[in-house]
Write a protein that holds these residues in place. Structure first.
Motif, PDB file in Angstrom:
ATOM      1  N   ARG A 145       0.723  -1.300  -0.101  1.00 38.03           N
ATOM      2  CA  ARG A 145       0.021  -0.151   0.003  1.00 38.03           C
ATOM      3  C   ARG A 145       0.830   1.242  -0.007  1.00 38.03           C
ATOM      4  N   GLY A 146       0.117   2.173  -0.435  1.00 38.64           N
ATOM      5  CA  GLY A 146       0.998   3.679  -0.405  1.00 38.64           C
ATOM      6  C   GLY A 146       1.087   4.359   0.803  1.00 38.64           C
ATOM      7  N   ASN A 168      -1.042  -5.136 -15.250  1.00 37.93           N
ATOM      8  CA  ASN A 168      -0.716  -3.983 -14.411  1.00 37.93           C
ATOM      9  C   ASN A 168      -0.507  -4.564 -12.818  1.00 37.93           C
ATOM     10  N   ILE A 169       0.722  -3.940 -12.638  1.00 35.46           N
ATOM     11  CA  ILE A 169       1.140  -3.931 -11.036  1.00 35.46           C
ATOM     12  C   ILE A 169       1.293  -2.572 -10.709  1.00 35.46           C
ATOM     13  N   ARG A 170       0.842  -2.358  -9.543  1.00 33.35           N
ATOM     14  CA  ARG A 170       1.165  -1.047  -8.763  1.00 33.35           C
ATOM     15  C   ARG A 170       2.367  -1.079  -7.765  1.00 33.35           C
ATOM     16  N   ILE A 171       3.445  -0.591  -8.009  1.00 34.59           N
ATOM     17  CA  ILE A 171       4.492  -0.595  -7.122  1.00 34.59           C
ATOM     18  C   ILE A 171       4.432   0.709  -6.210  1.00 34.59           C
ATOM     19  N   SER A 172       4.608   0.525  -4.900  1.00 36.24           N
ATOM     20  CA  SER A 172       4.284   1.546  -3.936  1.00 36.24           C
ATOM     21  C   SER A 172       5.743   1.545  -3.241  1.00 36.24           C
ATOM     22  N   GLY A 203      -2.215  -6.606  -4.799  1.00 34.64           N
ATOM     23  CA  GLY A 203      -2.756  -7.658  -5.634  1.00 34.64           C
ATOM     24  C   GLY A 203      -2.769  -7.567  -6.941  1.00 34.64           C
ATOM     25  N   ALA A 204      -2.644  -8.305  -7.889  1.00 37.12           N
ATOM     26  CA  ALA A 204      -2.690  -8.279  -9.433  1.00 37.12           C
ATOM     27  C   ALA A 204      -4.069  -7.811  -9.842  1.00 37.12           C
ATOM     28  N   VAL A 221       3.015 -11.238  -9.066  1.00 36.42           N
ATOM     29  CA  VAL A 221       2.621 -11.136  -7.730  1.00 36.42           C
ATOM     30  C   VAL A 221       2.605 -12.321  -6.892  1.00 36.42           C
ATOM     31  N   SER A 222       2.243 -13.459  -7.416  1.00 36.60           N
ATOM     32  CA  SER A 222       2.458 -14.608  -6.742  1.00 36.60           C
ATOM     33  C   SER A 222       3.892 -14.877  -6.404  1.00 36.60           C
ATOM     34  N   LEU A 223       4.736 -14.986  -7.432  1.00 38.57           N
ATOM     35  CA  LEU A 223       6.170 -15.347  -7.427  1.00 38.57           C
ATOM     36  C   LEU A 223       6.792 -14.470  -6.307  1.00 38.57           C
ATOM     37  N   CYS A 224       6.338 -13.243  -6.211  1.00 37.74           N
ATOM     38  CA  CYS A 224       7.094 -12.150  -5.230  1.00 37.74           C
ATOM     39  C   CYS A 224       6.719 -12.725  -3.847  1.00 37.74           C
TER      40      CYS A 224
END
Ligand code: PMP
Length: 424
Positions: free
Chosen positions: A36-37, A389-393, A374-375, A362-365
């Motif tokens: 989360r951001g 899409n993946i959100r990187i915070s 979550g993806a 996301v699951s590998l990470c």
């Protein structure tokens, strides 16, 4: 070398190499959270002085009002004046609220569902009510509308904002479309800054539904990562010029300026909208926390310029983190040509896209101890049609943690790309 150009043998060697690296990360038993951001503890420390900047006898507003007591529903006059420049409006266009803008966005949308806007038929009385959701976007916006029973309609984002040809066409044709969610400055997660042309097209919208509202969430309007940040046309001002001033509600908060748990949220709108909102608000509260308004005023010396200066301290802490993410992605992924990502000038997120691989990454990470959002989270109902899409915070972890998390991330991205190419 581009993954697309690798032959089977090269691909297998590449996959084996990624797998080996990945297993080495797994063996480290990492526990890192980029989901989360949130501001980091160091960012929160920047505002520690706010907790004790009021002395015991400092509880009066400029007009003599005792801030410890009930009353003053729409906020202290000096608080309105302080926050007005943040939203680019006049003090009288502002209501100063509680600690969360999400809370007032929820309230405003819920009010429209139960009681309508400015005397209109309640949205909830229609068989169907739709809200436009520029994607990728903020998951909590979409969740609010979904929870209130609205139908979510995806609208693609372009480099300068939502695709306005689509927005204009949809709202002109369909009177069940009652609202749109917008994060005009450094959108969550794309970091997109809406262009002036887009702002003006929003201001001039002619929806078929006369009770249509733009939910203009300017959560990141002062959260710049560059020295010369973009300057944006003001929606309410443009809407006034277009004779359309009732079309929008504008929101912001100090959540990522002072302390998210105990900040201040504000709403700005036309006088017609404000009169209606204030009347409704009066049924749910006798007044918000005016002592907190005083604390914010004292901490910033009552001057918005000081808040702008304060944001430079946040920038100094978080810009290097964005740099870590961007340079790791660039160094490790650019040549492979498997993904693209944003290089935002502000805000809290980097948006990463790798077609068909988001869930796998996301699951590998996660299996290597790195928790990401979550993806699919940035799409209505959590469904990303391209699974990309993946959100990187990057703000919460320390720089060391972030570097480690990004090392795992790029390794997972490569492994996912290798698996995908081998499966073809
Ligand atoms: N709007 C956006 C676009 C956000 O990203 C966030 C926080 N992630 C919020 C609103 C939440 O704001 P607040 O803390 O004021 O409720």
């Amino acid at each position: 070398m581009r993954v697309a150009e690798m032959n089977r043998e090269a691909l297998e060697a590449f996959a084996a190499d990624c797998k080996k690296q990945y297993e080495a990360f797994q063996a480290q038993g990492l526990k890192l959270d980029m989901s989360r951001g949130k501001p980091s503890p160091k960012q929160l420390d920047l505002t520690n002085g706010i907790t004790n900047c009021l002395s015991e006898d400092d509880y009066k507003a400029e007009n003599g009002l005792d801030c410890r007591n009930y009353g003053c529903l729409d906020g202290l006059p000096e608080a309105k004046a302080f926050f007005a420049p943040m939203l680019g409006v006049k003090p009288e266009d502002v209501i100063v609220c509680g600690n969360s803008s999400l809370n007032i966005m929820y309230w405003a949308m819920s009010l429209a569902m139960t009681n309508g806007v400015m005397g209109s038929k309640p949205w909830g009385k229609y068989d169907k009510v739709k809200v436009l959701c520029p994607v990728p976007g903020y998951d909590r916006h979409f969740a609010v509308s979904e929870f209130l029973g609205m139908e979510l309609v995806n609208v693609p984002m372009k480099e300068d904002g939502p695709d306005m040809d689509i927005v204009e066409k949809l709202v002109a044709e369909d009177d069940t479309i009652k609202a749109i969610w917008c994060v005009p400055m450094y959108s969550n997660p794309g970091g997109v800054v809406y262009s002036d042309a887009v702002v003006k097209r929003f201001a001039a919208l002619k929806p078929k539904a006369k009770d249509f509202r733009i939910f203009w969430d300017n959560a990141y309007c002062v959260h710049h990562l560059v020295d010369n940040p973009p300057v944006q046309a003001n929606l309410l001002e443009e809407a006034k010029k277009a004779g359309n001033e009732d079309i929008c509600y504008m929101f912001a908060s100090t959540s990522k300026i002072t302390h998210p748990g105990s900040g201040i949220a504000v709403i700005a709108a036309s006088q017609n909208n404000l009169a209606y909102l204030k009347k409704a608000l009066g049924f749910s509260t006798i007044g918000y926390d005016k002592m907190n308004q005083l604390r914010h005023l004292r901490f910033f010396g009552g001057k918005f310029e000081n808040l702008v200066e304060h944001m430079k301290k946040h920038k100094a802490l978080i810009a290097p983190k964005f740099q870590i993410v961007e340079s790791t992605l660039e160094q490790e992924l650019a040549d492979l040509d498997i993904a693209n990502w944003s290089n935002p000038q502000g805000g809290y997120f980097i948006s990463f896209n790798q077609k068909g691989c988001a869930k796998r990454i996301v699951s590998l990470c996660k299996e290597a101890g790195v928790v990401l959002t979550g993806a699919g989270a940035s799409f209505p109902h959590g469904v990303d049609p391209e699974d990309e899409n993946i959100r990187i915070s990057p703000t919460f972890p320390t720089e060391e943690e972030l570097q480690k998390a990004m090392d795992v991330f790029v390794c997972a991205a490569k492994l996912a790309a290798a698996e995908q190419a081998l499966a073809k």
